[in-house]
Design a protein around this motif. Structure first.
Motif, PDB file in Angstrom:
ATOM      1  N   ASP A  92       0.835  -1.199   0.000  1.00 50.47           N
ATOM      2  CA  ASP A  92       0.000   0.000   0.000  1.00 50.47           C
ATOM      3  C   ASP A  92       0.873   1.254   0.000  1.00 50.47           C
ATOM      4  OD1 ASP A  92      -2.356   1.495   0.242  1.00 50.47           O
ATOM      5  OD2 ASP A  92      -2.266   1.483   2.435  1.00 50.47           O
ATOM      6  N   HIS A  93       0.617   2.159  -0.940  1.00 55.35           N
ATOM      7  CA  HIS A  93       1.319   3.449  -0.997  1.00 55.35           C
ATOM      8  C   HIS A  93       2.835   3.335  -1.056  1.00 55.35           C
ATOM      9  CE1 HIS A  93      -1.997   6.233  -0.731  1.00 55.35           C
ATOM     10  NE2 HIS A  93      -2.543   5.504   0.210  1.00 55.35           N
ATOM     11  N   GLU A 155      -1.652   9.605   5.635  1.00 56.65           N
ATOM     12  CA  GLU A 155      -1.675   8.160   5.720  1.00 56.65           C
ATOM     13  C   GLU A 155      -0.245   7.693   5.727  1.00 56.65           C
ATOM     14  OE1 GLU A 155      -4.326   5.622   4.718  1.00 56.65           O
ATOM     15  OE2 GLU A 155      -3.064   4.010   3.973  1.00 56.65           O
ATOM     16  N   HIS A 191      -7.814  10.563   3.792  1.00 51.30           N
ATOM     17  CA  HIS A 191      -7.026   9.658   4.635  1.00 51.30           C
ATOM     18  C   HIS A 191      -7.177  10.082   6.089  1.00 51.30           C
ATOM     19  CE1 HIS A 191      -4.293   8.391   1.123  1.00 51.30           C
ATOM     20  NE2 HIS A 191      -4.950   7.328   1.519  1.00 51.30           N
ATOM     21  N   HIS A 225      -9.402   5.042  -1.602  1.00 48.95           N
ATOM     22  CA  HIS A 225      -8.578   5.173  -0.397  1.00 48.95           C
ATOM     23  C   HIS A 225      -9.313   6.073   0.588  1.00 48.95           C
ATOM     24  CE1 HIS A 225      -4.534   3.608  -1.720  1.00 48.95           C
ATOM     25  NE2 HIS A 225      -5.310   3.420  -2.767  1.00 48.95           N
ATOM     26  N   ASN A 247      -9.944   0.876   0.888  1.00 44.68           N
ATOM     27  CA  ASN A 247      -8.851   0.746   1.845  1.00 44.68           C
ATOM     28  C   ASN A 247      -9.279   1.138   3.258  1.00 44.68           C
ATOM     29  OD1 ASN A 247      -7.466   0.146  -0.472  1.00 44.68           O
ATOM     30  ND2 ASN A 247      -5.772   1.518  -0.042  1.00 44.68           N
TER      31      ASN A 247
HETATM   32 ZN   LIG Z   1      -4.441   5.326   0.854  1.00 45.52          ZN
END
Ligand SMILES: [Zn+2]
Length: 340
Positions: A92-93, A155, A191, A225, A247
């Protein structure tokens, strides 16, 4: 089943698109959250997408991201073996700072999919970075998620003060040029801790993006997200317009700390020395008549409660995505199934 590779995940998203449901993609950084998730998803007969962020990898590896990534991937893989559901791992990310790490993750088949987040870059640079990861993953079956637009909030190691909505026409060009398998879109979610009732969720944008992609012959699954705090109706709207993955990180963080906080507040007198007793941790209170209660300070006691609460909230959240009852643990037919 051991955790499954990208081809099985691609098939899972395709079935979700056809069936009108979505997967919550759940971040972990340590075992308690993972164990709660595995229990919830097994009980609901849903496949499970677990996510590891660079920050989680760094945490689990004591500062060493690669060690943490291998450790978490191994933990997930081993614990997934006896579960009758498909278990997938997404990075993720990950950013262009972590290309070397992504390369190892691909070569060692540590994951089922990777998100490259170059959304802070220009449109062209974002395409170049995303295409580079697609090229790295080629032949591995590992899926690549890329992001277009900016999601406000903090995030992990990514933060943005501004939100830029994804433009439907750019989405088509971006997916074509980058070759990304999944597209994370910015339609108003944030986020971190967000209030669903205060979010102006632009489902019209998701609808337009889905329509433009479809027109172009692309049925790219969309990703949302910053989904912690979305209301169930907002989740349903998003799914209607092609969102297959939502997410969730912040929501579990809160429930985790809430469970631990309640437990320790309730049992503080069994763990903290009362007034008049010397706070002698080094000798573990051997000079005093008072002793802390091992039945309560053993971290596994609070940990077990945390797992149960994570199981509960994971069950609530996965029900919003309606992924229950659709588990397909048969990874044998998947040529890219991770070999372990
Ligand atoms: Zn995210």
């Amino acid at each position: 089943m051991p955790f499954l590779g990208g081809s099985a995940l691609k098939e899972a998203y395709r079935r979700a698109q056809r069936g009108g449901y979505a997967y919550m993609a759940n971040n972990i950084a340590e075992p308690n959250t993972l164990l709660g998730l595995l229990d919830a998803y097994t009980e609901a007969k849903s496949d499970l997408v677990v996510q590891i962020s660079p920050g989680a990898a760094k945490y689990a590896g004591g500062g060493d991201k690669l060690a943490g990534l291998r450790a978490l991937s191994g933990l997930i893989s081993v614990l997934a073996v006896n579960r009758p559901i498909g278990v997938f791992i997404n990075l993720d990310h990950f950013t262009t700072q972590e290309l070397a790490l992504m390369d190892v993750a691909i070569r060692e088949r540590l994951v089922s999919s990777i998100m490259i987040d170059a959304s802070a870059e220009s449109f062209e640079a974002n395409i170049r970075a995303s295409a580079e990861v697609v090229r790295m993953a080629k032949g591995s079956g590992i899926l690549v998620e890329a992001e277009l637009g900016k999601i406000r909030g903090v995030e992990d190691e990514i933060s943005s003060d501004e939100a830029f909505y994804t433009h439907p026409d750019e989405a088509v060009e971006f997916v074509r040029a980058s070759g990304a398998d999944l597209l994370a879109i910015a339609i108003g979610t944030e986020h971190g801790v967000s209030k669903g009732r205060k979010i102006e969720l632009r489902v019209d944008l998701a609808k337009a993006i889905q329509a433009k992609l479809h027109e172009a012959g692309l049925d790219t699954p969309l990703v949302l997200h910053g989904s912690s705090g979305l209301l169930p109706g907002q989740v349903r709207d998003a799914i209607r317009y092609g969102v297959c993955k939502l997410n969730k990180d912040t929501h579990y963080q809160y429930v985790y700390s809430r469970a631990a906080c309640e437990f320790y507040l309730k049992n503080s007198r069994a763990i903290m020395p009362p007034d008049g007793v010397e706070d002698d941790i080094v000798d573990l209170f051997s000079k005093s008549d008072w002793s802390p209660d091992k039945k309560l300070f053993d971290p596994r006691v609070a940990g077990k409660l945390v797992q149960e609460k994570i199981k509960w909230i994971a069950g609530e959240l996965l029900a919003q995505g309606s992924s229950g009852g659709h588990a397909n643990p048969s990874g044998e037919s998947d040529s890219s199934t991770a070999k372990r």
